[in-house]
Design an enzyme around this catalytic site. Structure first.
Site, PDB file in Angstrom:
ATOM      1  N   TYR A 162      -4.911   4.811   1.357  1.00  0.00           N
ATOM      2  CA  TYR A 162      -6.081   4.082   0.842  1.00  0.00           C
ATOM      3  C   TYR A 162      -5.865   3.447  -0.536  1.00  0.00           C
ATOM      4  O   TYR A 162      -6.788   3.401  -1.341  1.00  0.00           O
ATOM      5  CB  TYR A 162      -7.324   4.999   0.796  1.00  0.00           C
ATOM      6  CG  TYR A 162      -7.381   5.987   1.923  1.00  0.00           C
ATOM      7  CD1 TYR A 162      -7.434   5.559   3.257  1.00  0.00           C
ATOM      8  CD2 TYR A 162      -7.368   7.361   1.685  1.00  0.00           C
ATOM      9  CE1 TYR A 162      -7.464   6.463   4.295  1.00  0.00           C
ATOM     10  CE2 TYR A 162      -7.408   8.278   2.719  1.00  0.00           C
ATOM     11  CZ  TYR A 162      -7.459   7.816   4.030  1.00  0.00           C
ATOM     12  OH  TYR A 162      -7.493   8.724   5.067  1.00  0.00           O
ATOM     13  N   HIS A 163      -4.681   2.896  -0.777  1.00  0.00           N
ATOM     14  CA  HIS A 163      -4.407   2.261  -2.063  1.00  0.00           C
ATOM     15  C   HIS A 163      -3.869   0.843  -1.907  1.00  0.00           C
ATOM     16  O   HIS A 163      -2.866   0.486  -2.538  1.00  0.00           O
ATOM     17  CB  HIS A 163      -3.405   3.103  -2.860  1.00  0.00           C
ATOM     18  CG  HIS A 163      -3.832   4.502  -3.105  1.00  0.00           C
ATOM     19  ND1 HIS A 163      -2.930   5.540  -3.311  1.00  0.00           N
ATOM     20  CD2 HIS A 163      -5.068   5.067  -3.168  1.00  0.00           C
ATOM     21  CE1 HIS A 163      -3.593   6.669  -3.500  1.00  0.00           C
ATOM     22  NE2 HIS A 163      -4.892   6.412  -3.404  1.00  0.00           N
ATOM     23  N   PRO A 164      -4.504  -0.023  -1.107  1.00  0.00           N
ATOM     24  CA  PRO A 164      -3.986  -1.388  -0.952  1.00  0.00           C
ATOM     25  C   PRO A 164      -4.188  -2.218  -2.214  1.00  0.00           C
ATOM     26  O   PRO A 164      -5.211  -2.102  -2.883  1.00  0.00           O
ATOM     27  CB  PRO A 164      -4.822  -1.940   0.214  1.00  0.00           C
ATOM     28  CG  PRO A 164      -6.131  -1.197   0.121  1.00  0.00           C
ATOM     29  CD  PRO A 164      -5.748   0.191  -0.326  1.00  0.00           C
ATOM     30  N   ASP A 170       0.854  -1.178   0.000  1.00  0.00           N
ATOM     31  CA  ASP A 170       0.000   0.000   0.000  1.00  0.00           C
ATOM     32  C   ASP A 170       0.894   1.233   0.000  1.00  0.00           C
ATOM     33  O   ASP A 170       2.074   1.171   0.346  1.00  0.00           O
ATOM     34  CB  ASP A 170      -0.877  -0.034   1.259  1.00  0.00           C
ATOM     35  CG  ASP A 170      -2.018   0.963   1.257  1.00  0.00           C
ATOM     36  OD1 ASP A 170      -2.119   1.767   0.314  1.00  0.00           O
ATOM     37  OD2 ASP A 170      -2.806   0.941   2.222  1.00  0.00           O
ATOM     38  N   HIS A 171       0.327   2.353  -0.400  1.00  0.00           N
ATOM     39  CA  HIS A 171       1.048   3.626  -0.357  1.00  0.00           C
ATOM     40  C   HIS A 171       1.054   4.164   1.070  1.00  0.00           C
ATOM     41  O   HIS A 171       0.045   4.679   1.553  1.00  0.00           O
ATOM     42  CB  HIS A 171       0.383   4.636  -1.281  1.00  0.00           C
ATOM     43  CG  HIS A 171       0.612   4.366  -2.729  1.00  0.00           C
ATOM     44  ND1 HIS A 171      -0.300   4.722  -3.713  1.00  0.00           N
ATOM     45  CD2 HIS A 171       1.653   3.790  -3.385  1.00  0.00           C
ATOM     46  CE1 HIS A 171       0.173   4.368  -4.898  1.00  0.00           C
ATOM     47  NE2 HIS A 171       1.345   3.804  -4.729  1.00  0.00           N
TER      48      HIS A 171
END
Length: 537
Positions: free
Chosen positions: A470-472, A293-294
């Site tokens: 919020y980028h998993p 994730d980010h």
């Protein structure tokens, strides 16, 4: 309700909504789309400026937590995910970013035929209606409305000027031939309202006779007959049911939900299943692995002067201003309530040997602390510093065999020291940007830390406050190696009639926000399914 369909799609998020609309274009086939959450038809979803409401409440949000993170001083991270028609596209910041050309070329180099940039670009364009007009990089006539930010806070110009003072070039379109630079983000909005995947793909087709959409419906397991997926066991308010799929079951439940459902169904490594009494139906080592994730750190500043007209915050003059803004938004969809809050940003290189920018900044016209869960009196601004290609890898696993129990989520944030070093360098660069002359008239005190260069203090603050942006991705990754879960046509290795189509199939997270790429994956996945099931088969 019928119980047998040609396709059963689990999850009505960005990919699932896209698939349902595209597959049901053929009136001779039947599609059932199931979603664990409610409808997207609510003012808190459609009003961009209220996006934080669905980040901090549970009605339309899974509200997951991670397991304690070693790299974050043992803290649990927060993982809000959309739980509604449209999924996280109904609660995100509506930023339309595709990533970098090199991201997709790398996917293809890993052995995923058909996933190079030139091969996925047509699907981005197919999905898009770009108000700026058709071009080499943009499409028109697609379901997803994309527009330049028409009315942005003047603070964005301050941020842009500060970035340019550090020799960061102005970029008018982050989705064109070059990504590096600073500028306003394009957004998925239409006439000032959010334009989620549900608005784009489901609302126009909801009356199709061959499309069944079921909300408030939890998928409990995939039904296998040998090595063939034949349906999905679901639970609704009226009880447990079985939906049969004549052609395929398509799992589009997101990076956490898709891997969780496969594991609940006995698809995965035995060591993840047997402790919970789940019999292994198909040994697939990569299910739930490769989670990344980010990771993101935020600089929060109070304003030196009142910024109640340029920002969203809590104050007496701000309250009076909001009354006028509500009337303005209701009249013509303009004003602060049309804001996606993260209106501008930048893509930066820390290492010129990298194939693409390695840091992304989001400039926020509000003090957003701990995902909006910690409130501050007054007005100010924030800058998110996001590491675009992390090295750390974690996993999703089962907490129990109960489908209602949340999975165990371990993104392993900052466990690879290379991630910590890059995020620190990005945070230091951002501090320099915020200390530039452009901010002198509005910059108050930082809410955390100090303005002085104190390396130990900044590193500790990163460990204390960094979290997801919020980028998993990655838990059902596409590929040919031993941890790959799906092939290049998104079919689960070793099984028939089962695909995974969502962000979980990304072998490597793209360099930017993940919503547009997930919709692209839905578009490309739908096309491949149609090719694999030609008319009359």
């Amino acid at each position: 309700m019928e119980t047998e369909f040609d396709y059963v799609i689990v999850g009505a998020g960005s990919a699932g909504a896209t698939l349902a609309a595209r597959l049901s274009e053929d009136e001779n086939i039947s599609v059932c789309l199931i979603e664990a959450g409610p409808s997207h038809k609510h003012f808190s979803v459609s009003t961009p400026g209220l996006l934080l409401l669905n980040m901090v409440t549970k009605k339309r949000n899974w509200g997951f937590e991670t397991v304690p993170q070693k790299g974050l001083n043992g803290r649990k991270g927060y993982q809000p995910r959309g739980k509604m028609l449209g999924g996280s596209s109904g609660s995100n910041a509506m930023i339309y970013i595709r990533g970098n050309k090199s991201d997709y070329d790398h996917w293809a180099e890993l052995g995923n035929k058909g996933w190079s940039y030139e091969e996925v670009l047509p699907f981005f364009k197919k999905s898009e209606h770009f108000e700026g007009g058709e071009s080499k990089f943009h499409g028109t006539g697609g379901p997803l409305n994309v527009t330049h930010k028409k009315e942005a806070s003047p603070l964005n110009q301050t941020f842009i000027e500060a970035a340019q003072s550090l020799q960061i070039p102005l970029r008018k379109d982050f989705n064109s031939e070059r990504q590096e630079g600073v500028g306003l983000f394009d957004v998925t909005q239409k006439r000032g309202k959010r334009w989620s995947a549900a608005n784009a793909y489901l609302d126009p087709v909801v009356d199709r006779n061959n499309l069944t959409i079921v909300t408030d419906c939890l998928a409990e397991r995939i039904i296998l007959k040998g090595k063939q997926a034949t349906g999905v066991q679901i639970r609704t308010k009226s009880g447990q049911k079985t939906l049969l799929a004549r052609r395929e079951v398509i799992v589009s439940a997101g990076t956490f939900g898709s891997s969780h459902l496969l594991l609940l169904s006995g698809i995965g490594p035995p060591e993840k299943l047997l402790p919970h009494g789940i019999e292994t139906q198909h040994d697939l080592p990569g299910v739930g692995e490769n989670l990344h994730d980010h990771v993101d750190w935020v600089a929060n500043y109070k304003g030196k002067r009142s910024l109640h007209k340029e920002t969203i915050g809590f104050s007496l003059p701000g309250t009076f201003n909001m009354i006028g803004e509500i009337l303005k938004y209701r009249k013509d969809g303009t004003g602060i309530f049309s804001s996606n809050i993260a209106e501008s940003g930048a893509f930066l290189y820390l290492d010129r040997d990298e194939p693409a920018p390695d840091i992304q900044l989001h400039f926020i016209i509000s003090i957003v602390d701990d995902h909006g869960r910690k409130l501050h009196w007054g007005h100010g601004f924030s800058v998110h510093v996001c590491l675009l290609r992390p090295k750390s890898r974690g996993s999703v696993s089962l907490a129990s065999s109960n489908p209602s129990d949340a999975p165990l989520i371990d993104p392993a944030f900052l466990e690879d020291e290379r991630d910590m070093e890059k995020l620190y360098q990005g945070a230091r660069l951002t501090q320099r940007l915020l200390q530039s002359a452009a901010f002198d008239d509005i910059r108050g005190k930082p809410i955390y830390g100090t303005e002085e260069e104190d390396e130990d203090r900044l590193r500790e603050d990163i460990r204390n406050r960094a979290d997801t942006i919020y980028h998993p991705v990655g838990t059902c990754k596409m590929g040919t190696d031993k941890l790959a879960v799906v092939d290049a046509r998104l079919r689960v290795h070793g099984l028939k009639g089962l695909r995974v189509i969502d962000a979980s199939i990304m072998p490597q997270v793209i360099s930017g926000n993940t919503n547009a790429p997930t919709i692209m994956i839905g578009e490309k996945g739908a096309q491949m399914i149609k090719e694999d099931w030609p008319e009359g088969v």
